[in-house]
Scaffold this motif. Structure first.
Motif, PDB file in Angstrom:
ATOM      1  N   ARG A 150       0.833  -1.215   0.000  1.00 34.36           N
ATOM      2  CA  ARG A 150       0.000   0.000   0.000  1.00 34.36           C
ATOM      3  C   ARG A 150       0.866   1.263   0.000  1.00 34.36           C
ATOM      4  O   ARG A 150       0.570   2.222  -0.699  1.00 34.36           O
ATOM      5  CB  ARG A 150      -0.927   0.014   1.212  1.00 34.36           C
ATOM      6  N   HIS A 185       0.980   4.040  -2.934  1.00 34.20           N
ATOM      7  CA  HIS A 185       0.727   5.451  -2.623  1.00 34.20           C
ATOM      8  C   HIS A 185       1.830   6.336  -3.211  1.00 34.20           C
ATOM      9  O   HIS A 185       1.545   7.389  -3.786  1.00 34.20           O
ATOM     10  CB  HIS A 185       0.628   5.650  -1.115  1.00 34.20           C
ATOM     11  N   SER A 239      -2.578   4.424  -5.142  1.00 36.35           N
ATOM     12  CA  SER A 239      -3.158   3.984  -3.871  1.00 36.35           C
ATOM     13  C   SER A 239      -4.638   3.653  -3.973  1.00 36.35           C
ATOM     14  O   SER A 239      -5.139   2.834  -3.215  1.00 36.35           O
ATOM     15  CB  SER A 239      -2.925   5.035  -2.780  1.00 36.35           C
ATOM     16  N   GLY A 240      -5.344   4.230  -4.929  1.00 37.83           N
ATOM     17  CA  GLY A 240      -6.761   3.959  -5.086  1.00 37.83           C
ATOM     18  C   GLY A 240      -7.059   2.521  -5.473  1.00 37.83           C
ATOM     19  O   GLY A 240      -8.179   2.048  -5.265  1.00 37.83           O
ATOM     20  N   GLY A 247      -7.916   0.247  -2.378  1.00 35.73           N
ATOM     21  CA  GLY A 247      -9.098   0.593  -1.576  1.00 35.73           C
ATOM     22  C   GLY A 247      -8.705   1.308  -0.305  1.00 35.73           C
ATOM     23  O   GLY A 247      -7.534   1.588  -0.066  1.00 35.73           O
ATOM     24  N   PRO A 248      -9.673   1.600   0.517  1.00 36.26           N
ATOM     25  CA  PRO A 248      -9.383   2.315   1.763  1.00 36.26           C
ATOM     26  C   PRO A 248      -8.583   1.440   2.706  1.00 36.26           C
ATOM     27  O   PRO A 248      -8.720   0.232   2.718  1.00 36.26           O
ATOM     28  CB  PRO A 248     -10.759   2.631   2.336  1.00 36.26           C
TER      29      PRO A 248
END
Length: 108
Positions: free
Chosen positions: A93, A97, A102-103, A106-107
């Motif tokens: 992640r 980023h 990063s999208g 997901g969150p």
């Protein structure tokens, strides 16, 4: 997310999600093979609207992994499908980023 139009009833989403798993530590020579596998999966799934790449068993979170993910995303987009990751760890992640992807994870 974009999807290919599916047949069937009007107003009913008839898209399919295709899941591809990457495990181990993909090397630069593996990237073309992975993209070909994704193309085959998406080509064989009539109405596939999204490709999910499960990276939970990926060993190395390095720039080769990021390159593979970016190329897989482009492959899915060329075939009119959305693309997202599942199971991305904190190291992956962080790298995504840094390169502006990063999208995809997901969150989190």
């Amino acid at each position: 997310m974009s999807s290919r139009p599916g047949g069937g009833l009007p107003g009913v989403d008839a898209t399919e999600t295709v899941v591809m798993r990457i495990s181990g530590s993909p090397g630069p020579d593996d990237v073309p093979r992975l993209c070909a596998e994704l193309s085959a999966l998406l080509g064989g799934a009539a109405g596939a609207g999204e490709a999910v790449c499960d990276v939970g068993d990926m060993i190395a979170a390095d720039l080769t992994a990021v390159d593979a993910i970016a190329r897989l995303r482009l492959t899915a987009q060329r075939l009119g499908c959305g693309f997202r990751l599942r199971g991305a760890g904190p190291e992956l992640r962080a790298l995504l980023h840094l390169v502006g992807l990063s999208g995809l994870a997901g969150p989190g």
